[in-house]
Scaffold this motif. Structure first.
Motif, PDB file in Angstrom:
ATOM      1  N   LYS A 220       0.815  -1.214   0.000  1.00 41.44           N
ATOM      2  CA  LYS A 220       0.000   0.000   0.000  1.00 41.44           C
ATOM      3  C   LYS A 220       0.854   1.272   0.000  1.00 41.44           C
ATOM      4  O   LYS A 220       0.644   2.166  -0.815  1.00 41.44           O
ATOM      5  N   THR A 221       1.779   1.337   0.925  1.00 42.91           N
ATOM      6  CA  THR A 221       2.612   2.547   1.066  1.00 42.91           C
ATOM      7  C   THR A 221       4.042   2.139   1.389  1.00 42.91           C
ATOM      8  O   THR A 221       4.448   2.145   2.550  1.00 42.91           O
ATOM      9  N   PRO A 222       4.816   1.739   0.397  1.00 43.72           N
ATOM     10  CA  PRO A 222       6.190   1.318   0.661  1.00 43.72           C
ATOM     11  C   PRO A 222       6.995   2.439   1.306  1.00 43.72           C
ATOM     12  O   PRO A 222       6.992   3.579   0.830  1.00 43.72           O
ATOM     13  N   ALA A 223       7.653   2.108   2.418  1.00 41.74           N
ATOM     14  CA  ALA A 223       8.432   3.105   3.165  1.00 41.74           C
ATOM     15  C   ALA A 223       9.650   2.408   3.762  1.00 41.74           C
ATOM     16  O   ALA A 223       9.786   2.288   4.975  1.00 41.74           O
ATOM     17  N   TYR A 224      10.540   1.955   2.884  1.00 39.19           N
ATOM     18  CA  TYR A 224      11.649   1.104   3.330  1.00 39.19           C
ATOM     19  C   TYR A 224      12.678   1.864   4.159  1.00 39.19           C
ATOM     20  O   TYR A 224      13.284   1.286   5.071  1.00 39.19           O
ATOM     21  N   ASN A 225      12.860   3.137   3.874  1.00 40.48           N
ATOM     22  CA  ASN A 225      13.772   3.926   4.705  1.00 40.48           C
ATOM     23  C   ASN A 225      13.223   4.060   6.123  1.00 40.48           C
ATOM     24  O   ASN A 225      13.987   4.056   7.096  1.00 40.48           O
ATOM     25  N   ASP A 226      11.900   4.171   6.238  1.00 35.05           N
ATOM     26  CA  ASP A 226      11.290   4.223   7.568  1.00 35.05           C
ATOM     27  C   ASP A 226      11.493   2.902   8.307  1.00 35.05           C
ATOM     28  O   ASP A 226      11.772   2.890   9.511  1.00 35.05           O
ATOM     29  N   VAL A 227      11.338   1.784   7.581  1.00 33.46           N
ATOM     30  CA  VAL A 227      11.567   0.478   8.198  1.00 33.46           C
ATOM     31  C   VAL A 227      12.967   0.424   8.798  1.00 33.46           C
ATOM     32  O   VAL A 227      13.152   0.000   9.951  1.00 33.46           O
ATOM     33  N   ILE A 228      13.953   0.857   8.039  1.00 31.79           N
ATOM     34  CA  ILE A 228      15.341   0.824   8.514  1.00 31.79           C
ATOM     35  C   ILE A 228      15.532   1.757   9.699  1.00 31.79           C
ATOM     36  O   ILE A 228      16.169   1.396  10.707  1.00 31.79           O
ATOM     37  N   SER A 229      14.961   2.952   9.610  1.00 33.98           N
ATOM     38  CA  SER A 229      15.097   3.917  10.695  1.00 33.98           C
ATOM     39  C   SER A 229      14.479   3.393  11.986  1.00 33.98           C
ATOM     40  O   SER A 229      15.094   3.477  13.066  1.00 33.98           O
ATOM     41  N   PHE A 230      13.277   2.858  11.891  1.00 33.27           N
ATOM     42  CA  PHE A 230      12.627   2.300  13.083  1.00 33.27           C
ATOM     43  C   PHE A 230      13.430   1.121  13.636  1.00 33.27           C
ATOM     44  O   PHE A 230      13.611   1.000  14.850  1.00 33.27           O
ATOM     45  N   ALA A 231      13.899   0.257  12.739  1.00 30.26           N
ATOM     46  CA  ALA A 231      14.665  -0.913  13.176  1.00 30.26           C
ATOM     47  C   ALA A 231      15.962  -0.501  13.856  1.00 30.26           C
ATOM     48  O   ALA A 231      16.401  -1.141  14.826  1.00 30.26           O
ATOM     49  N   ASP A 232      16.581   0.552  13.366  1.00 31.03           N
ATOM     50  CA  ASP A 232      17.833   1.028  13.975  1.00 31.03           C
ATOM     51  C   ASP A 232      17.612   1.535  15.393  1.00 31.03           C
ATOM     52  O   ASP A 232      18.563   1.602  16.188  1.00 31.03           O
ATOM     53  N   ASN A 233      16.385   1.921  15.712  1.00 30.39           N
ATOM     54  CA  ASN A 233      16.062   2.369  17.071  1.00 30.39           C
ATOM     55  C   ASN A 233      15.554   1.231  17.950  1.00 30.39           C
ATOM     56  O   ASN A 233      15.163   1.464  19.096  1.00 30.39           O
ATOM     57  N   SER A 234      15.565   0.023  17.410  1.00 34.64           N
ATOM     58  CA  SER A 234      15.056  -1.124  18.145  1.00 34.64           C
ATOM     59  C   SER A 234      16.213  -1.965  18.708  1.00 34.64           C
ATOM     60  O   SER A 234      17.288  -1.449  18.995  1.00 34.64           O
TER      61      SER A 234
END
Length: 481
Positions: A227-241
């Motif tokens: 629906k809304t590809p946001a792969y940079n957001d995925v990486i950013s969120f994962a880096d904070n996990s």
């Protein structure tokens, strides 16, 4: 006069005794084991346990493991699910889990109301944040599996009896809001003491809960890739996990008073056989886990894989999981999932060097899971000899197949969600062997619970005869509901 005085004294004594008796009776009628008001620090403990054992490690995972071919259903309900007879379309199949999720969401709502502005525990920001994270996790699990579900009008017993269904799209907006609000609350100074041992996952460590919240944001951002590809957001969120397996959201069992759900399911039911299609993926990669995942059935005398979709309905014959043990943990979210999310996002951004590093990190963590027991050196050798050549040919396929393998068996629901998302995106990289799938009988979703199908016409109309589960994908997988 004396007669009148005696009457007055008698009356006073009577009414005094009557009043005293009423007070005593009020106390007697109170059930001290069922208080009307409970502190959030007590409710949250039950919500954590329920989220892990009764939802993440529940029937939802058992059935998902059959559909995704981590296990083969070889007896009774699991066999019916395997051959697509009755169970996938029945409203009773997931009813216990359906009820558990809604009861848990109701309890979490009580905590959120208590700890929010105007509540009895206003200023208890950290417990509020934990409740918001768990609500997001429970609510996302519900909609990921069932699609459109009652939400905005739900959790109001005695007020709204037949809540409408909310769209999955709107529910995902709510999941995002809950996680954002939780992260904000974790950044505030709480007026209340830390949960400590009331918190069975992190013992009140709010930094870890914040990392869990960011991990869920990465998971759900990836879920919406169609629906809304946001792969940079995925990486950013994962880096904070999570930065290691020591930080993952893992619920542990002691093996005596608390027992791992998959192990309990096997010892109580013996409904699963070893999956031949999963074995073939491992054998094709010379994967050392092929020798670890399964064992001869304790009641059998030879090692035999179960054929996907066409097993004989029999117990005590097929090999069974060897990683199901009494202390195998339940993962609300694992560190290796975080690294797999990053690996996929980097592949889709064509950053293959970064994807390779993340994939390696994921494999090292998956090899060292509590019930796997391989070493970092084992993982590195396997990665170099077997994974990298396949990664070089088709990076996305290898990342997703390795994730699929690593998720056996405690993370079956996530594997099921990944498969539906990938096929919706045209990425048919995970091969399933059940012939029923080719006959359009792969369950695209789970049915609603019978408790509401029989009492709420809105749910009943959406359920119909249950056959919709084979044809109607959920919204994030390209469907309409």
């Amino acid at each position: 006069m004396r007669k009148i005085l005696n009457i007055l004294l008698t009356s006073l004594l009577f009414f005094g005794a009557w009043s005293c008796s009423e007070d005593i009776m009020d106390d007697i009628n109170k059930n001290v084991n069922d208080p009307t008001d409970v502190g959030s620090h007590l409710i949250i403990t039950d919500a954590i346990v329920t989220s892990a054992f009764s939802i993440t490690g529940s029937d939802l995972a058992f059935y998902a493991s059959v559909y995704i071919e981590h296990n083969v259903g070889i007896w009774n309900q699991s066999y019916n699910a395997e051959i697509r007879s009755g169970e996938p379309t029945s409203a009773t199949t997931y009813n216990n889990s359906w009820n558990s999720i809604y009861q848990n969401l109701y309890n979490l709502k009580i905590i959120i109301d208590k700890c929010s502005e105007g509540g009895a525990e206003e200023g208890n920001y950290h417990t509020l944040g934990i409740a918001q994270v768990l609500t997001a996790h429970n609510l996302a699990t519900l909609t990921d599996l069932m699609g459109d579900v009652p939400w905005t009008e739900a959790l109001q017993p005695g007020i709204i009896y037949k809540p409408i269904l909310d769209s999955q799209e709107s529910i995902y907006t709510e999941v995002k809001r809950l996680l954002d609000d939780a992260i904000a609350n974790f950044g505030k100074e709480s007026d209340f003491a830390a949960l400590g041992t009331q918190d069975f996952i992190y013992e009140g460590d709010i930094e870890m809960w914040q990392k869990f919240a960011y991990g869920l944001k990465a998971r759900y951002a990836m879920r919406l890739s169609l629906k809304t590809p946001a792969y940079n957001d995925v990486i950013s969120f994962a880096d904070n996990s999570f930065k290691s397996s020591d930080e993952q959201a893992q619920f542990n069992y002691n093996g005596s008073t608390s027992i791992s759900p998959f192990f309990k399911f096997f010892t109580d039911r013996d409904y699963f056989g070893a999956s031949n299609s999963l074995h073939e993926k491992l054998a094709d990669r010379n994967d050392p886990r092929d020798e670890i995942f399964w064992k001869i059935n304790p009641k059998g005398d030879e090692f035999m894989f179960a054929p996907n979709g066409t097993p004989v309905q029999v117990q005590g014959t097929y090999a069974v999981s060897a990683i199901s043990n009494s202390t195998a943990p339940t993962y609300l979210m694992s560190y290796h999932e975080i690294e797999f999310l990053k690996a996929e996002a980097y592949v889709r951004l064509n950053k293959l060097d970064e994807a390779e590093d993340a994939l390696k990190n994921a494999l090292i963590a998956a090899f060292q899971k509590d019930n796997i027991g391989l070493t970092e050196e084992d993982a590195e050798t396997y990665f170099t000899d077997e994974v990298l050549p396949k990664f070089g040919i088709n990076p996305l396929s290898e990342v997703m197949n390795q994730k699929y393998i690593a998720f056996f068996e405690e993370e079956a629901v996530e594997a099921y969600c990944d498969y539906r998302r990938l096929t919706a995106m045209g990425n048919n990289v995970i091969k399933l062997d059940n012939p029923k799938n080719a006959a359009n009988q792969f369950p695209q979703r789970f049915t609603y619970g019978n408790s509401d199908v029989t009492t709420n016409e809105n749910v009943r109309n959406a359920y119909g005869n249950g056959e919709y589960i084979y044809s109607e994908k959920v919204w994030w997988a390209g469907g309409t509901r």
